[in-house]
Design a protein around this motif. Structure first.
Motif, PDB file in Angstrom:
ATOM      1  N   GLN A 193       5.020 -15.470 -16.219  1.00  0.00           N
ATOM      2  CA  GLN A 193       4.754 -16.422 -15.145  1.00  0.00           C
ATOM      3  C   GLN A 193       5.070 -17.847 -15.593  1.00  0.00           C
ATOM      4  OE1 GLN A 193       3.889 -16.492 -11.930  1.00  0.00           O
ATOM      5  NE2 GLN A 193       3.704 -18.713 -11.982  1.00  0.00           N
ATOM      6  N   LEU A 194       4.641 -18.216 -16.802  1.00  0.00           N
ATOM      7  CA  LEU A 194       4.895 -19.564 -17.308  1.00  0.00           C
ATOM      8  C   LEU A 194       6.395 -19.826 -17.454  1.00  0.00           C
ATOM      9  CD1 LEU A 194       3.875 -22.233 -18.543  1.00  0.00           C
ATOM     10  CD2 LEU A 194       3.801 -21.069 -20.763  1.00  0.00           C
ATOM     11  N   ILE A 195       7.122 -18.884 -18.047  1.00  0.00           N
ATOM     12  CA  ILE A 195       8.564 -19.066 -18.260  1.00  0.00           C
ATOM     13  C   ILE A 195       9.293 -19.189 -16.924  1.00  0.00           C
ATOM     14  CG2 ILE A 195      10.629 -17.942 -19.171  1.00  0.00           C
ATOM     15  CD1 ILE A 195       8.842 -16.671 -21.322  1.00  0.00           C
ATOM     16  N   ALA A 196       8.934 -18.346 -15.966  1.00  0.00           N
ATOM     17  CA  ALA A 196       9.603 -18.396 -14.664  1.00  0.00           C
ATOM     18  C   ALA A 196       9.289 -19.696 -13.926  1.00  0.00           C
ATOM     19  CB  ALA A 196       9.186 -17.194 -13.820  1.00  0.00           C
ATOM     20  N   GLU A 197       8.034 -20.136 -13.982  1.00  0.00           N
ATOM     21  CA  GLU A 197       7.651 -21.377 -13.287  1.00  0.00           C
ATOM     22  C   GLU A 197       8.359 -22.580 -13.893  1.00  0.00           C
ATOM     23  OE1 GLU A 197       5.488 -23.579 -10.359  1.00  0.00           O
ATOM     24  OE2 GLU A 197       5.870 -21.443 -10.638  1.00  0.00           O
ATOM     25  N   LEU A 198       8.437 -22.639 -15.214  1.00  0.00           N
ATOM     26  CA  LEU A 198       9.115 -23.766 -15.856  1.00  0.00           C
ATOM     27  C   LEU A 198      10.616 -23.716 -15.598  1.00  0.00           C
ATOM     28  CD1 LEU A 198       7.252 -24.060 -19.285  1.00  0.00           C
ATOM     29  CD2 LEU A 198       6.750 -25.170 -17.092  1.00  0.00           C
ATOM     30  N   ALA A 199      11.175 -22.505 -15.472  1.00  0.00           N
ATOM     31  CA  ALA A 199      12.599 -22.387 -15.143  1.00  0.00           C
ATOM     32  C   ALA A 199      12.880 -22.935 -13.755  1.00  0.00           C
ATOM     33  CB  ALA A 199      13.039 -20.931 -15.240  1.00  0.00           C
ATOM     34  N   LEU A 200      11.973 -22.712 -12.816  1.00  0.00           N
ATOM     35  CA  LEU A 200      12.147 -23.245 -11.466  1.00  0.00           C
ATOM     36  C   LEU A 200      11.968 -24.756 -11.439  1.00  0.00           C
ATOM     37  CD1 LEU A 200      10.185 -20.461  -9.555  1.00  0.00           C
ATOM     38  CD2 LEU A 200      12.630 -20.916  -9.343  1.00  0.00           C
ATOM     39  N   LEU A 201      11.139 -25.289 -12.357  1.00  0.00           N
ATOM     40  CA  LEU A 201      10.893 -26.734 -12.388  1.00  0.00           C
ATOM     41  C   LEU A 201      11.982 -27.495 -13.142  1.00  0.00           C
ATOM     42  CD1 LEU A 201       7.055 -26.882 -13.091  1.00  0.00           C
ATOM     43  CD2 LEU A 201       8.201 -27.607 -11.004  1.00  0.00           C
ATOM     44  N   ALA A 202      12.324 -27.016 -14.340  1.00  0.00           N
ATOM     45  CA  ALA A 202      13.220 -27.777 -15.215  1.00  0.00           C
ATOM     46  C   ALA A 202      14.561 -27.103 -15.446  1.00  0.00           C
ATOM     47  CB  ALA A 202      12.525 -28.019 -16.556  1.00  0.00           C
ATOM     48  N   GLY A 203      14.750 -25.886 -14.934  1.00  0.00           N
ATOM     49  CA  GLY A 203      16.012 -25.195 -15.135  1.00  0.00           C
ATOM     50  C   GLY A 203      15.883 -24.059 -16.135  1.00  0.00           C
ATOM     51  N   PRO A 204      16.681 -22.995 -15.997  1.00  0.00           N
ATOM     52  CA  PRO A 204      16.589 -21.845 -16.909  1.00  0.00           C
ATOM     53  C   PRO A 204      16.870 -22.211 -18.361  1.00  0.00           C
ATOM     54  CG  PRO A 204      17.866 -21.300 -14.947  1.00  0.00           C
ATOM     55  CD  PRO A 204      17.643 -22.766 -14.909  1.00  0.00           C
ATOM     56  N   GLU A 205      17.787 -23.150 -18.610  1.00  0.00           N
ATOM     57  CA  GLU A 205      18.146 -23.502 -19.988  1.00  0.00           C
ATOM     58  C   GLU A 205      16.956 -24.119 -20.719  1.00  0.00           C
ATOM     59  OE1 GLU A 205      19.778 -24.457 -17.321  1.00  0.00           O
ATOM     60  OE2 GLU A 205      21.649 -23.307 -17.393  1.00  0.00           O
ATOM     61  N   VAL A 206      16.282 -25.070 -20.078  1.00  0.00           N
ATOM     62  CA  VAL A 206      15.126 -25.725 -20.709  1.00  0.00           C
ATOM     63  C   VAL A 206      14.005 -24.714 -20.944  1.00  0.00           C
ATOM     64  CG1 VAL A 206      13.350 -27.488 -20.411  1.00  0.00           C
ATOM     65  CG2 VAL A 206      15.702 -27.956 -19.713  1.00  0.00           C
ATOM     66  N   SER A 207      13.712 -23.879 -19.951  1.00  0.00           N
ATOM     67  CA  SER A 207      12.635 -22.908 -20.088  1.00  0.00           C
ATOM     68  C   SER A 207      12.949 -21.890 -21.174  1.00  0.00           C
ATOM     69  CB  SER A 207      12.395 -22.202 -18.750  1.00  0.00           C
ATOM     70  OG  SER A 207      11.351 -21.280 -18.850  1.00  0.00           O
ATOM     71  N   ALA A 208      14.194 -21.410 -21.237  1.00  0.00           N
ATOM     72  CA  ALA A 208      14.572 -20.436 -22.260  1.00  0.00           C
ATOM     73  C   ALA A 208      14.493 -21.042 -23.660  1.00  0.00           C
ATOM     74  CB  ALA A 208      15.979 -19.909 -21.974  1.00  0.00           C
ATOM     75  N   ARG A 209      14.902 -22.287 -23.794  1.00  0.00           N
ATOM     76  CA  ARG A 209      14.853 -22.946 -25.106  1.00  0.00           C
ATOM     77  C   ARG A 209      13.409 -23.094 -25.584  1.00  0.00           C
ATOM     78  NH1 ARG A 209      17.818 -26.766 -23.880  1.00  0.00           N
ATOM     79  NH2 ARG A 209      16.294 -28.409 -23.441  1.00  0.00           N
ATOM     80  N   LEU A 210      12.509 -23.482 -24.693  1.00  0.00           N
ATOM     81  CA  LEU A 210      11.098 -23.611 -25.064  1.00  0.00           C
ATOM     82  C   LEU A 210      10.507 -22.249 -25.435  1.00  0.00           C
ATOM     83  CD1 LEU A 210       9.836 -26.146 -22.381  1.00  0.00           C
ATOM     84  CD2 LEU A 210       9.787 -26.478 -24.859  1.00  0.00           C
ATOM     85  N   ALA A 211      10.869 -21.223 -24.693  1.00  0.00           N
ATOM     86  CA  ALA A 211      10.356 -19.883 -24.990  1.00  0.00           C
ATOM     87  C   ALA A 211      10.793 -19.421 -26.370  1.00  0.00           C
ATOM     88  CB  ALA A 211      10.819 -18.902 -23.919  1.00  0.00           C
ATOM     89  N   GLN A 212      12.033 -19.734 -26.748  1.00  0.00           N
ATOM     90  CA  GLN A 212      12.529 -19.363 -28.079  1.00  0.00           C
ATOM     91  C   GLN A 212      11.769 -20.108 -29.175  1.00  0.00           C
ATOM     92  OE1 GLN A 212      16.862 -19.831 -28.178  1.00  0.00           O
ATOM     93  NE2 GLN A 212      16.896 -19.384 -25.983  1.00  0.00           N
ATOM     94  N   GLN A 213      11.418 -21.362 -28.904  1.00  0.00           N
ATOM     95  CA  GLN A 213      10.729 -22.167 -29.906  1.00  0.00           C
ATOM     96  C   GLN A 213       9.270 -21.747 -30.081  1.00  0.00           C
ATOM     97  OE1 GLN A 213      11.191 -26.185 -28.538  1.00  0.00           O
ATOM     98  NE2 GLN A 213      13.410 -26.245 -28.885  1.00  0.00           N
ATOM     99  N   LYS A 214       8.626 -21.324 -28.996  1.00  0.00           N
ATOM    100  CA  LYS A 214       7.185 -21.100 -29.020  1.00  0.00           C
ATOM    101  C   LYS A 214       6.779 -19.645 -29.263  1.00  0.00           C
ATOM    102  CE  LYS A 214       6.215 -25.413 -28.030  1.00  0.00           C
ATOM    103  NZ  LYS A 214       5.463 -26.276 -28.976  1.00  0.00           N
TER     104      LYS A 214
END
Length: 792
Positions: A410-431
Motif C-alpha cells: 500500500q505504501l509503495i503504490a501510494e507513493l508511486a501515485l504521488l511522486a512517480g513509480p521511479e521515486v517510489s521504487a528507488r525508496l523501496a530498494q533503499q529501505k
C-alpha cells in the motif's frame, strides 16, 4: 438540516453542527438482510414444498387435540389483539408528543399493505404459479383469496418504523400477539408458515427501507455534552466541529487549559455498521488477512482503535498519542488524541519527506504493528518536518508477514501515485531487502490496496505495471511467486449469476413448449442446415469486426471472442455485451482505447444502416410477392411509441439536450474519422460490410430453415422481415439477449405470415435454441479459454 444545540456550560465556547435527522447504516444493512430472507424463503418454499406442507399438517394435527371452546374463542381474540396493538402504540406516541413519528409509521404501514397487494397480483400471474402454490398450498375445505397477509406486513412495517429500542414490554407483546394470530391462521387453514414469514420479513424490509431513506431523529450527544464528559480529566475551554474524512465518526477540535489542543473522534451508535456492506463484500471477495479488520459494533471499534493507538505508542511510532477514552451518555464514546498542525502528503512532498515516511512505517513494522490506511490524507507533515501517521485504528497487532507486506505494498503504490513509480521504487530498494521486495511485488494488485488508492490506480493504469517492472529489475534473478488475493473474481461471480439466469430463463421458455416434442417433430433435413447456418453467423461477426480494424486480427481468436459474446449476452442487453467484449479484446491487442472504441462504433453504425436497408428491401419484396404482408403486433408499436415519446421528452428539456449532445458528440467524433479511414481501404470495407451481410443472411436463412422444419410455407422475404423486426426490438428491449420480446415478435410475425400458431411457436423455439441457447455453454468455454490465454 442542522439545528443549534443548548450549551449547559456557558464558560465553554461550543461550535457544533448536528443534523436533526440521520440515516443509520445499520438500517440499510438490516433492510438488505430482510430482503435476502424474503428471497431465501421463496426459494425454500419452491424447493422444499413437501417439508412446508408437513409442518403445517403437524400444526393442524396438534391443534385438533386442544379444547373445542378454546379453538372457538381464539380466532376473534387474536384478531382483536392484533387490531388493538397498533392503536395502543399510536396512543403511546401521542402521549409522548411524537405525532410526526406516528404519521410516518402509519404511512409506511399503508405502503407495505399496498406493496403486498401488488405482490399478490403478481403471484397470480402464470409465470409465478409454482411460488403461488407453495405459499397457499390448497387443501380441501380451505379458501385462499390471497397468498400474503397484507395486514401482517403492514403491522411489521408500522412497528419497525416506531422501533422498540428500550421498550422490551412492547416488543414482547408484539411477538406474543403475532404468534397467537399466526397459530390461529394456520389452524384454520387460512395461510401457510411460508406466507406468514414472507409477510413479516417483507414488511420489516419495507419499514427499514423507509426508515433509512427518510432518516431517524438524531439522539447523538452534542458538543457541550462531549465537553462535559472530558471535563473531569482536563479543563475544556472550547469545542469546535470539523469536517471528517471517515464515515464512522464525528470529529471535533477541543481547546484545553494547559493541555493544548485535542483531536476528538466521537463514535455514535448511529454510525454502527457504517460501511458494513462494502466491508462484507471485501471480506467475501478477498482471502483472510487481506481486508483490514473492522468490527461492526461501536464498542468493539472503539476498543480496537484504542488498543492499536496504545500499541503504536509503545512501539515508538509517529502516531498521535491517545489521551483519553470517555463515555458520552449511553449512545456514544469519544477518543481524545493529541492534535498536530501540518499538511498532508496530498498537498505536496519531497523525496526526503518520503524517506521519513518509510522510517515511520518501518518503526511500526519492527514491533509487528501495521497501519493499513497509508494514504496521502493519513500522512501528516508537521511544521518542524516531522511525519505523523494519522488514524492507525484500521491496522493489526501481532501482524503476520502477509499483513506487513500488504502494508508495504500500500505504501509503495501510494507513493508511486504521488511522486512517480521511479521515486517510489528507488525508496523501496533503499529501505527494504531484496527478499522483502520479492514478497511485496506480487501484492501490488488493486485488490490489495485502500479504496482511494484503487480508484487512483484505476484512473492511471500505467503506474502499477511500471512499478512492478522497476522493482523486479532491481532484483535480477529473483523468483517471484504469484499470490492470488481474491477468493472469487467479480467476473467469476458474474459468470455464476449468468448461469443461474440462463437456467431459469430456459426453464421458463421450456414450460411454454415441450423441447422434446419440438425436437421429435422437427424435420432433421432442415434442422441440420439450420445448425450450420447458426455456426456461420459467428464467422460473419468475425469478419465484420476485422473489417474495421486496420491491424491484423487472428481469425480463430476473433471467432472465439464472438462465441464468448453469446455467453456474455445472458446478463447484458443484446447490443451491449458483445460490443463491450469486442472493445476489451481490441484493447488487449494493444490497440489504443480511442481507436478500439471507434472501430467497434463504426461496425455498429454500419450494421445498423444495413439492417434498416435490408428491412426496407425485404418488406417491399414481401408486399410484392406474398399474399400476406407482415404486420407487427400492437405491442411493438406501443414500445416504439413509448421510446419515441421518452426521447422527445428528453430532447425537450435543455438539460436533456446537453446530456444527449455530450453523449453523442464524442461518438461521432470517433466514428466519422474511422469510417473515412476505412472507406479508403476497399478490401477492409468489403470485409466489414460482407461480414455484416453474412451475419444477417445467416440468421434469416436459419429462421427460414426452422420454419421449413415444421412445414411452414412462408416466403423467404416474409421470414426476413419477421427476423429483422424481431432482432430490432430485441436490441431495444433491455433484457438479456432480448429474451421475451424476440420470441413474442417472431411468433406473432410468423403467424401473421400464414403459419399456424403452434407450429410458429415451435419454429421460434428451435431457432432460439440453435442461435441463442446452444452456443451458451460453448461461449462459456471460449470465455474461460480466452481469459486463461490473457486475450480478454
Amino acid at each position: 438540516m442542522t439545528v443549534p444545540q443548548p450549551n449547559p456550560r456557558p464558560d465553554v465556547f461550543v461550535e457544533d453542527d448536528l443534523e436533526r435527522r440521520i440515516r443509520k447504516p445499520v438500517d440499510l444493512l438490516r433492510c438488505i438482510v430482510s430482503g435476502i430472507e424474503v428471497t431465501a424463503l421463496a426459494l425454500a418454499g419452491v424447493a422444499a414444498r413437501a417439508t412446508t406442507i408437513g409442518v403445517e399438517t403437524d400444526i393442524v394435527g396438534a391443534s385438533n387435540r386442544l379444547p373445542h371452546s378454546l379453538l372457538k374463542a381464539a380466532p376473534p381474540l387474536a384478531l382483536l389483539a392484533l387490531a388493538l396493538l397498533p392503536v395502543a402504540l399510536a396512543i403511546s406516541l401521542l402521549v409522548h408528543r411524537q405525532p410526526r413519528r406516528l404519521a410516518e409509521a402509519a404511512a409506511t404501514g399503508v405502503l407495505a399493505i399496498a406493496v403486498t397487494v401488488a405482490a399478490d397480483a403478481v403471484l397470480r400471474h402464470s409465470a409465478f404459479t409454482v411460488l403461488d402454490d407453495a405459499l397457499v398450498v390448497p387443501r380441501s375445505g380451505a379458501s385462499h383469496k390471497t397468498a400474503l397477509d397484507g395486514y401482517l406486513a403492514g403491522l411489521a412495517a408500522y412497528t419497525t418504523m416506531i422501533g422498540f429500542s428500550g421498550r422490551p414490554r412492547w416488543r414482547n407483546a408484539l411477538w406474543l400477539i403475532v404468534g397467537s394470530y399466526a397459530l390461529v391462521q394456520l389452524t384454520a387453514l387460512h395461510t401457510t408458515v411460508l406466507a406468514l414469514l414472507i409477510a413479516l420479513s417483507g414488511g420489516r424490509a419495507i419499514g427499514l427501507g423507509v426508515r433509512y431513506a427518510a432518516g431517524s431523529m438524531s439522539q447523538r450527544p452534542a458538543a457541550a455534552e462531549i465537553a462535559a464528559a472530558l471535563a473531569p480529566g482536563r479543563r475544556v475551554t472550547g469545542l469546535r466541529r470539523v469536517p471528517s474524512t471517515g464515515s464512522e465518526s464525528r470529529r471535533y477540535l477541543a481547546a484545553t487549559h494547559g493541555a493544548g489542543t485535542l483531536d476528538i473522534a466521537v463514535y455514535d451508535r448511529d454510525y454502527e455498521a457504517a460501511g458494513a456492506i462494502y466491508r462484507l463484500y471485501r471480506a467475501l471477495l478477498l482471502r483472510n488477512q487481506v481486508p483490514g479488520s473492522a468490527p461492526l459494533s461501536v464498542d468493539r471499534t472503539v476498543e480496537h482503535r484504542a488498543l492499536l493507538s496504545y500499541a503504536a505508542e509503545e512501539a515508538g511510532g509517529a502516531t498521535p498519542r491517545l489521551r483519553a477514552v470517555v463515555r458520552v451518555g449511553a449512545e456514544a464514546t469519544a477518543l481524545a488524541y493529541d492534535y498536530h498542525e501540518g499538511a498532508t502528503l496530498d498537498s505536496g512532498c519531497s523525496p526526503a519527506v518520503l524517506g521519513r515516511v518509510w522510517d515511520a512505517v518501518l518503526q511500526l513494522h519492527a514491533h509487528q504493528v501495521t497501519h493499513r490506511t497509508l494514504t496521502a490524507d493519513h500522512i501528516l507533515l508537521t511544521p518542524d518536518d516531522e511525519v505523523m501517521l494519522l488514524d492507525p485504528g484500521g491496522g493489526d497487532i501481532a501482524a503476520s508477514a502477509l499483513q506487513i507486506h500488504l502494508d508495504l505494498a500500500q505504501l509503495i503504490a501510494e507513493l508511486a501515485l504521488l511522486a512517480g513509480p521511479e521515486v517510489s521504487a528507488r525508496l523501496a530498494q533503499q529501505k527494504t531487502s531484496a527478499a522483502e521486495l520479492l514478497a511485496v511485488v506480487p501484492l501490488l494488485q488493486r485488490a490489495a490496496l485502500s479504496r482511494s488508492t484503487r480508484t487512483a490506480a484505476r484512473r492511471r493504469k500505467d503506474v502499477l505495471p511500471a512499478l512492478r517492472k522497476l522493482l523486479l529489475a532491481a532484483v535480477p534473478g529473483g523468483e517471484v511467486t504469484p499470490v492470488r488475493l481474491e477468493r472469487i473474481r467479480p467476473r467469476t461471480l458474474l459468470t455464476l449469476i449468468a448461469s443461474v439466469v440462463a437456467v431459469y430463463l430456459l426453464a421458463a421458455q421450456l414450460a411454454k413448449a415441450s423441447l422434446k416434442t419440438v425436437l421429435e417433430t422437427a424435420d432433421w433435413r432442415w434442422t441440420l442446415p439450420a445448425l450450420g447456418l447458426s455456426a456461420l453467423t459467428y464467422a460473419g461477426a468475425t469478419w465484420e469486426l476485422s473489417g474495421y480494424v486496420a491491424e491484423r486480427l487472428r481469425f480463430t481468436r476473433t471467432l472465439l471472442v464472438q462465441l464468448a459474446g453469446s455467453f456474455v449476452t445472458l446478463v447484458t442487453p443484446a447490443a451491449v455485451g458483445g460490443a463491450a467484449l469486442n472493445l476489451r479484446y481490441l484493447q488487449r491487442r494493444k490497440i489504443p482505447a480511442p481507436v478500439a472504441a471507434a472501430s467497434v462504433g463504426v461496425s455498429q453504425v454500419v450494421a445498423f444502416v444495413l439492417h434498416i436497408l435490408l428491412l426496407v428491401v425485404f418488406a417491399t419484396l414481401a408486399g410484392a410477392v406474398g399474399k400476406r404482408s407482415y404486420t407487427p403486433p400492437a405491442s411493438v408499436y406501443i414500445v416504439l411509441a413509448g421510446l419515441a415519446g421518452l426521447a422527445l421528452a428528453v430532447l425537450a428539456v435543455p438539460a436533456g439536450r446537453r446530456l444527449a449532445r455530450a453523449r453523442v458528440a464524442p461518438a461521432f467524433g470517433q466514428v466519422l474519422p474511422r469510417l473515412i479511414l476505412v472507406a479508403q481501404q476497399p478490401r477492409k470495407l468489403g470485409e466489414g460490410i460482407g461480414g455484416a451481410l453474412l451475419l444477417s443472411a445467416s440468421y434469416i436463412a436459419c429462421l427460414d430453415a426452422c420454419v421449413r422444419a415444421f412445414g411452414g410455407s412462408a416466403s423467404l422475404a416474409s421470414v426476413a422481415v419477421v427476423y429483422l423486426a424481431g432482432s430490432s426490438l430485441g436490441s431495444i428491449i433491455p433484457t438479456p439477449g432480448g429474451l421475451g420480446a424476440v420470441e413474442a415478435v417472431l411468433s406473432a410475425g410468423l403467424t401473421t405470415a400464414g403459419m399456424h400458431g403452434a407450429a410458429a411457436a415451435s419454429a421460434v423455439l428451435l431457432f432460439r435454441l440453435l442461435t441463442f441457447w446452444l452456443p451458451v455453454p460453448l461461449g462459456w468455454v471460449a470465455l474461460n479459454y480466452l481469459e486463461r490465454r490473457d486475450v480478454l
